[in-house]
Design an enzyme around this catalytic site. Structure first.
Site, PDB file in Angstrom:
ATOM      1  N   ASP A 187       0.886  -1.169   0.000  1.00  7.70           N
ATOM      2  CA  ASP A 187       0.000   0.000   0.000  1.00  7.70           C
ATOM      3  C   ASP A 187       0.918   1.211   0.000  1.00  7.70           C
ATOM      4  OD1 ASP A 187      -2.269   1.827   0.510  1.00  7.70           O
ATOM      5  OD2 ASP A 187      -3.309  -0.002   1.104  1.00  7.70           O
ATOM      6  N   HIS A 264      -3.745   2.138  -4.785  1.00  6.42           N
ATOM      7  CA  HIS A 264      -3.036   2.037  -3.498  1.00  6.42           C
ATOM      8  C   HIS A 264      -1.567   1.667  -3.733  1.00  6.42           C
ATOM      9  CE1 HIS A 264      -6.209   2.438  -0.409  1.00  6.42           C
ATOM     10  NE2 HIS A 264      -7.001   1.922  -1.306  1.00  6.42           N
ATOM     11  N   ASP A 319      -9.308  -2.359  -4.929  1.00  5.32           N
ATOM     12  CA  ASP A 319     -10.198  -1.366  -4.320  1.00  5.32           C
ATOM     13  C   ASP A 319      -9.750   0.062  -4.599  1.00  5.32           C
ATOM     14  OD1 ASP A 319      -7.919  -2.004  -2.746  1.00  5.32           O
ATOM     15  OD2 ASP A 319      -8.771  -0.898  -1.062  1.00  5.32           O
ATOM     16  N   GLU A 320     -10.731   0.945  -4.591  1.00  5.66           N
ATOM     17  CA  GLU A 320     -10.541   2.396  -4.487  1.00  5.66           C
ATOM     18  C   GLU A 320      -9.585   2.994  -5.531  1.00  5.66           C
ATOM     19  OE1 GLU A 320     -11.459   3.399   0.069  1.00  5.66           O
ATOM     20  OE2 GLU A 320      -9.514   2.452  -0.176  1.00  5.66           O
ATOM     21  N   ASP A 413     -10.740  -1.979  12.910  1.00  2.96           N
ATOM     22  CA  ASP A 413      -9.965  -0.758  13.183  1.00  2.96           C
ATOM     23  C   ASP A 413     -10.837   0.311  13.850  1.00  2.96           C
ATOM     24  OD1 ASP A 413     -11.388  -0.582  10.775  1.00  2.96           O
ATOM     25  OD2 ASP A 413      -9.924   0.727   9.805  1.00  2.96           O
ATOM     26  N   TRP A 461      -7.161  -2.830   9.562  1.00  2.00           N
ATOM     27  CA  TRP A 461      -6.416  -1.767   8.887  1.00  2.00           C
ATOM     28  C   TRP A 461      -5.626  -1.012   9.938  1.00  2.00           C
ATOM     29  CZ3 TRP A 461      -6.314  -2.499   3.927  1.00  2.00           C
ATOM     30  CH2 TRP A 461      -7.387  -3.159   3.310  1.00  2.00           C
TER      31      TRP A 461
HETATM   32  C1  ACM Z   1     -10.773  -1.298   1.768  1.00  2.00           C
HETATM   33  O1  ACM Z   1     -11.145  -1.111   2.938  1.00  2.00           O
HETATM   34  N1  ACM Z   1     -10.344  -0.270   1.031  1.00  2.00           N
HETATM   35  C2  ACM Z   1     -10.796  -2.604   1.161  1.00  2.00           C
END
Ligand code: ACM
Length: 680
Positions: A187, A264, A319-320, A413, A461
């Protein structure tokens, strides 16, 4: 002597001194079925072990038991005071290779399974019983998991947790019959696995100029060269990974690596900017999907990853993605044209499909976060559902496996108790009870689709988790709730019983040097949330001059007059959220009424841009046209790290039918959240 005791125990049973045991076993997860007596078998100095299983299995189990409190010398089958472990072809009532039966009588304990994994889980059950209760109750236990996949994800990128930390968590996960550990290895905050072909990934990408993520994130996000004084971070060498994988395998845990793509990836694209659209370090988070060299890089990385990790599954993130650079990149645009892709979602999907093909060609499967559904799901992909449950349920309805890890119940988290009693977290409120309440298979899913719900995962996380002690506090005991959600049948679940067993587990974990959250001193929910209010405006009609945000509707137009008060978190379905312009509502009481107070609570937590109002104006009217201003409250917003709540109210004597409540945002803009306008 032992024989005499055995005889005595049998006689006692016969004359009825032994009764059926009704108390639940003090273990986690709760087994599927038990038929137990109050009498027990207790291991002693003379106890021995008999293993009826293939030689390699027997050797592995003996080696594992040597690391536990159940280290026994071998004996032959006829020995009376024994633990018998037995692999059989078929066992009534057991269909999973992870299932087992335990039969206990005065001569000892027999664990039977159809596979080594089942024996291992039977051993975990016995270990917990011995350590928590002493003797093993006579009778039978028949047990197997509800779901095949029971996972935890550790984000080792945002903060690096070293090999020994990971090994320690594997011990605990195995005890509670978890079978997957997903490592979020890459990340922006750090690349955490050695890749021989691309050394810069760890020489630069694994190190940064500040140890604490939040400080680093807010102060330029610079990487540092390995070995320099400003370099903080770390990575697993390939030898470390081999050790972790082997240690986990001995405990029936598969390590699933995650390599993030296409997003990421700031750290990778600063180490190797040529794989981004603009070729500049520090500028891009997304790989360039138009460039063939990107695929060469990703496939080379995945080749080393697949050599290191024997898992069936390779997690490829997904993701994202911002996808912004793709819109102006000639190579990405060319790719879209050539492949007939109508938008950037389809371009992402192109990458995921292509990577899936590559991973499949090596005999492996991909998992991706639920965004891999956007733009078309790759044919064999498994979806990890995090933005709620919809992605997972959609995947299941399409005949794809889904692993459920919705943020609402599985994102560990978040705060697990009153935020003012805990170190800073990302926000939210996810107590043990809520994690435990999760059912990965909703009743709306038919049985064909339900089969595709492969399991459940708790995600850690680590943006706000800078130390190993803090990480353990976030993991335990909530991961035990995930363990029971994943293993135990709905019929045997009961929160009060679970909480009592979790208290035992917390004591055990502490005794073994873990740092679990102190469940015994849990403060609990925001008191207001457990105490609905009754007041003059309940059920009144409310007109919104400015709309609430649909994602935080909290039940819609009645939310501010339904008597319900919000929890510690803004996303609890009770707090109503307003973005741009704030709150401006008028309540119609139905008839003119005398009122003595009008007030509403607001919350502030600055990380997600939720602020107190800077100004509140409360007025009253008989005709909904001419309003009398009752109060105008100015508030100086102070930006800080705390989660705070404040009531903005008027008190006095007034009369009217319509009440207008206006709350304006201040200099920082952002969100306003309120849960109820209380009129008395
Ligand atoms: C995530 O929480 N971005 C998978």
């Amino acid at each position: 002597m032992k024989k005499l005791l055995t005889l005595a125990a049998i006689l006692l049973t016969l004359v009825g001194c032994t009764r059926e045991r009704t108390a639940p076993l003090d273990i986690i997860p709760m087994p599927l079925g038990t038929q137990l007596l109050t009498s027990c078998f207790t291991f002693d100095q003379e106890s021995k072990i008999v293993i009826e299983a293939p030689k390699e299995v027997a050797e592995r189990i003996t080696k594992y038991l040597g690391t536990t409190t159940l280290t026994l010398a071998p004996a032959d089958e006829a020995y009376e005071n024994r633990l018998l472990l037995k692999i059989s072809d078929k066992i009534d009532g057991i269909s999973s290779p992870e299932g087992y039966t335990i039969t206990t009588d005065a001569s000892g304990v027999q664990i039977e399974a159809t596979a080594e994994a089942g024996l291992f889980y039977g051993i975990q059950t016995i270990l917990q019983i011995i350590e928590n209760e002493g003797g093993v109750p006579c009778g039978t236990i028949t047990d197997e998991p509800r779901f095949a996949y029971r996972g935890m994800m550790l984000d080792v990128s945002r903060h690096f947790f070293d090999k020994d930390f990971v090994l320690k968590q594997i011990d605990a996960l195995a005890r509670y019959k978890m079978n997957r550990l997903h490592l979020h290895l890459t990340d922006a905050a750090g690349w955490r696995v050695e890749i021989k072909k691309y050394p810069r990934l760890t020489q630069l990408g694994a190190w940064r100029d500040h140890p604490v993520w939040k400080v680093w994130w807010n102060s330029g996000r610079k990487y540092a060269e390995e070995g320099t004084p400003e370099a903080h971070g770390g990575y697993y060498t390939q030898d470390d990974i081999r050790e972790i994988v082997a240690y986990a395998a001995q405990r029936h845990i598969t390590i699933i690596p995650e390599i993030e793509m296409p997003a990421h990836s700031e750290e990778a694209l600063t180490a190797y900017p040529e794989f981004s659209c603009t070729h500049e370090p520090y500028k891009q988070a997304d790989f360039c999907v138009g460039n063939e060299k990107t695929f060469e890089f990703l496939e080379n990385v995945l080749t080393e990853i697949m050599e290191l990790f024997p898992s069936e599954y390779i997690h490829i993130g997904g993701d994202e993605a911002g996808k912004a650079s793709w819109k102006n990149c000639p190579l990405c645009q060319k790719r879209m044209k050539q492949e007939g892709l109508k938008d950037v979602n389809e371009l992402q999907s192109y990458l995921i499909h292509r990577i899936e093909k590559f991973v499949n060609s090596k005999g492996r499967q991909i998992i991706g976060w639920d965004e891999i559904l956007d733009g078309g799901l790759a044919p064999n992909a498994t979806v990890m559902s995090w933005r709620g449950t919809e992605g997972g349920l959609k995947a299941a309805s399409m005949g794809h496996k889904a692993i459920m890890s919705p943020g609402t119940h599985c994102y560990l988290d978040q705060y697990q108790d009153a935020p003012h009693t805990l170190p800073e977290a990302i926000g939210g409120y996810l107590p043990l009870k809520k994690v435990y309440s999760y059912n990965p298979v909703p009743e709306t899913l038919d049985s064909t689709q339900a089969k595709y719900i492969y399991g459940v995962q708790g995600n850690l996380w680590a943006e706000y988790i800078p130390t190993p002690e803090h990480m353990e506090m976030m993991i335990y005991p909530r991961i035990l709730a995930i363990a029971e959600v994943g293993w135990s049948a709905v019929e045997v679940k009961d929160y009060d019983c679970f909480r009592s067993r979790a208290l035992t587990a917390v004591d055990y974990l502490k005794s073994k040097g873990y740092n679990p959250f102190d469940l015994a001193s849990e403060t609990g929910n925001r008191p207001e949330a457990d105490a609905p209010v009754s007041h003059l405006a309940i059920g009144s009609s409310v007109t919104y001059a400015r709309p609430y945000f649909d994602g935080y509707a909290a039940g819609g137009d009645t939310a501010l007059v339904d008597g319900k008060r919000g929890a510690w978190n803004n996303n609890d379905g009770v707090w109503q959220g307003f973005i741009r312009g704030g709150v401006d509502v008028t309540i119609d009481l139905g008839q003119s009424k005398a009122v003595q107070s009008i007030g509403a609570d607001f919350m502030q937590i600055c990380n997600p841009e939720i602020f107190m109002p800077a100004e509140v104006v409360i007025s009253i009217s008989e005709d909904n046209e001419n309003f009398e201003e009752l109060t105008r409250i100015e508030h100086k917003i102070v930006r800080d790290d705390a989660l705070t709540f404040k009531n903005f109210a008027w008190k006095g004597e007034a009369k009217g039918r319509y009440i207008r409540y206006v709350a304006r945002p201040g200099e920082y803009g952002g969100w306003l959240f309120t849960d109820e306008i209380v009129v008395e």
